[in-house]
Design a protein around this motif. Structure first.
Motif, short mmCIF file in Angstrom:
data_model
loop_
_atom_site.label_atom_id
_atom_site.label_comp_id
_atom_site.label_asym_id
_atom_site.label_seq_id
_atom_site.Cartn_x
_atom_site.Cartn_y
_atom_site.Cartn_z
N ASP A 1 -7.16 9.45 2.73
CA ASP A 1 -5.86 9.94 3.18
C ASP A 1 -6.00 11.46 3.38
O ASP A 1 -6.15 12.21 2.42
CB ASP A 1 -4.79 9.63 2.13
CG ASP A 1 -3.40 10.03 2.59
OD1 ASP A 1 -2.50 9.20 2.52
OD2 ASP A 1 -3.21 11.20 3.00
N SER B 1 -10.60 11.89 -0.52
CA SER B 1 -9.69 10.78 -0.21
C SER B 1 -9.69 10.47 1.28
O SER B 1 -9.78 11.37 2.12
CB SER B 1 -8.27 11.15 -0.66
OG SER B 1 -7.34 10.17 -0.22
N ASN C 1 0.82 -1.19 0.00
CA ASN C 1 0.00 0.00 0.00
C ASN C 1 0.86 1.26 0.00
O ASN C 1 0.61 2.21 -0.73
CB ASN C 1 -0.90 -0.04 1.24
CG ASN C 1 -2.05 0.93 1.09
OD1 ASN C 1 -1.97 1.85 0.30
ND2 ASN C 1 -3.10 0.72 1.87
N TYR D 1 1.83 6.74 -6.70
CA TYR D 1 0.71 7.60 -7.09
C TYR D 1 1.03 9.08 -6.81
O TYR D 1 0.73 9.96 -7.63
CB TYR D 1 -0.55 7.18 -6.34
CG TYR D 1 -1.81 7.87 -6.80
CD1 TYR D 1 -2.30 7.68 -8.09
CD2 TYR D 1 -2.51 8.72 -5.95
CE1 TYR D 1 -3.46 8.32 -8.52
CE2 TYR D 1 -3.67 9.36 -6.37
CZ TYR D 1 -4.14 9.16 -7.66
OH TYR D 1 -5.28 9.79 -8.09
N ILE E 1 -8.44 5.93 -1.49
CA ILE E 1 -7.34 6.90 -1.39
C ILE E 1 -7.14 7.67 -2.70
O ILE E 1 -6.99 8.89 -2.69
CB ILE E 1 -6.04 6.16 -1.00
CG1 ILE E 1 -6.18 5.64 0.44
CG2 ILE E 1 -4.84 7.09 -1.11
CD1 ILE E 1 -5.07 4.71 0.88
N ALA E 2 -7.13 6.95 -3.81
CA ALA E 2 -6.88 7.60 -5.11
C ALA E 2 -8.19 7.86 -5.85
O ALA E 2 -9.25 7.35 -5.48
CB ALA E 2 -5.97 6.71 -5.97
N ASP F 1 2.51 1.69 -3.35
CA ASP F 1 1.50 2.19 -4.28
C ASP F 1 1.30 3.68 -4.09
O ASP F 1 1.23 4.45 -5.06
CB ASP F 1 0.15 1.48 -4.04
CG ASP F 1 0.12 0.07 -4.62
OD1 ASP F 1 1.10 -0.30 -5.31
OD2 ASP F 1 -0.87 -0.64 -4.37
N LEU F 2 1.20 4.07 -2.83
CA LEU F 2 0.92 5.47 -2.52
C LEU F 2 2.06 6.37 -3.00
O LEU F 2 1.82 7.43 -3.60
CB LEU F 2 0.71 5.62 -1.00
CG LEU F 2 0.28 6.99 -0.50
CD1 LEU F 2 -0.94 7.50 -1.26
CD2 LEU F 2 -0.02 6.94 0.99
N LEU G 1 -5.52 1.59 -5.01
CA LEU G 1 -5.66 2.77 -4.14
C LEU G 1 -7.07 3.33 -4.22
O LEU G 1 -7.61 3.83 -3.22
CB LEU G 1 -4.65 3.84 -4.54
CG LEU G 1 -3.19 3.57 -4.17
CD1 LEU G 1 -2.29 4.63 -4.81
CD2 LEU G 1 -2.98 3.55 -2.66
N GLN H 1 -3.29 2.35 -9.29
CA GLN H 1 -4.35 3.33 -9.04
C GLN H 1 -5.65 2.61 -8.65
O GLN H 1 -6.39 3.08 -7.78
CB GLN H 1 -4.58 4.20 -10.28
CG GLN H 1 -5.56 5.34 -10.02
CD GLN H 1 -5.68 6.31 -11.19
OE1 GLN H 1 -4.95 6.19 -12.17
NE2 GLN H 1 -6.60 7.24 -11.09
#
Lengths: 93, 254
Positions: free
Chosen positions: B121, B119, B4, B11, B189-190, B7-8, B184, B181
């Motif tokens: 996040d 998001s 994760n 992104y 998140i995305a 990935d973040l 996420l 993406q």
């Protein structure tokens, strides 16, 4: 670009009550003038409202009209409040 | 969680690189724009984008935690490490190309940032909330310019048509999502790539439609992929100029 016209820009500042003339921009249309004015004259957090007016739409006094337009008001002292004497009884207004 | 996090970071670098490269390209107009008013406008947009890039890079740098800061990420990574979409690295061309490039990007950018304001996040949501205001203005401006050139003179229309024709092949790369993406997005998140693409299509149809500019068929497969670091030949030249100082004098400040 030869078809762009001149717009006068008026900005109302955060604490100002009225729009004040700040300058001018060249633009193809009114929206473009608004955006150019935003980018040129409100970069530093100066404004909360913008007006743009085609310069050609403004009717202005001419330089050679200065005397007939403005000189006659020079000797009209009675148009100022300070010309009048207040009776003592009125005190501070 | 490690996946994760990776990935973040990936992104965030896409968001950062898109803003950074677009901003850098725009700065090439400094001193060359067709009118003073346009120059100021373009530099305002460019600086908005560089500011957004800084926010994304700083977050990515914190997650990377490998000693690199935002400046190092921008100025010392190689071309293959850049994750920006192919569209923003394209040369500015004439004013129609610059305008079309900005518009196609701005529409994607605004819809992406709007989605990111929700998001899960919080850091992403906060950066996006600030960016949405700027991107809203960017899209308004570039969209109006598309219409202005689209129904200006016969020449301006021809140039806008040529610009769309030249740039459209890069919109597939702009709109495509990938597994990173997707994961996420499912985690909240995305932005969801398909939803952004649909909103983008509607915006493009509306603005093109206003002056009867034809909307081409969706861009088909393109052999390069900005998200994988596979760029057109233009990015390397852009980076050579952008990164020169930090490459030649590492850590230089002034």
């Amino acid at each position: 670009m030869s078809e762009w016209i001149l717009f006068e820009v008026f900005v109302r500042s955060k604490h100002g009550l009225n729009h004040k003339h700040v300058g001018s921009v060249h633009a193809a249309d009114a929206n473009m003038a608004l955006e150019s004015a935003r980018d040129l004259y409100t970069r530093r957090n100066e404004g909360v409202s913008i007006w743009v007016v085609p310069s050609a739409q403004i009717t202005a006094t001419a330089g050679d009209e200065k005397e007939p337009f403005f000189d006659p008001s020079q000797d009209k002292v009675y148009r100022h409040a300070s010309f009048y004497e207040l009776p003592d009884e009125v005190g501070h207004m | 969680m490690t996946d994760n996090k990776n990935d973040l970071i990936e992104y965030l670098l896409r968001l950062a690189d898109n803003a950074m490269i677009n901003g850098q390209r725009l700065c090439e107009w400094c001193g060359h724009a067709p009118a003073l008013e346009e120059e100021m406008a373009l530099m305002n947009v460019a600086l908005d984008l560089v500011g957004q890039a800084r926010n994304w890079y700083e977050y990515a740098a914190e997650l990377l935690a490998d000693g690199r800061d935002a400046d190092r990420l921008a100025f010392t990574r190689d071309e293959r490490d850049f994750r920006n979409t192919l569209l923003v690295e394209q040369p500015n061309g004439d004013y129609a190309v610059t305008t079309a490039k900005l518009f196609l990007f701005d529409a994607w950018h605004l819809h992406t940032l709007q989605a990111l304001t929700a998001s899960k996040d919080e850091r992403i949501a906060a950066i996006a909330a600030k960016g949405v205001k700027e991107a809203t203005y960017h899209l308004r401006r570039s969209g109006e310019w598309v219409e202005r050139l689209g129904d200006g003179t016969e020449e301006s229309r021809q140039r806008m048509l040529a610009a769309i024709d030249e740039l459209w092949r890069f919109t597939g790369d702009l709109l495509a999502g990938d597994a990173i993406q997707q994961r996420l997005a499912e985690a909240g998140i995305a932005a969801d790539a398909a939803a952004v693409a649909a909103a983008w299509q509607a915006t493009v149809e509306q603005v093109f439609g206003a002056t009867n500019l034809p909307v081409p068929q969706p861009s088909s497969y393109f052999y390069l992929d900005g998200k994988k670091g596979l760029h057109t030949e233009h990015l390397g030249i852009l980076l050579a100029e952008m990164q020169f100082l930090q490459r030649a004098y590492p850590g230089a400040t002034w």
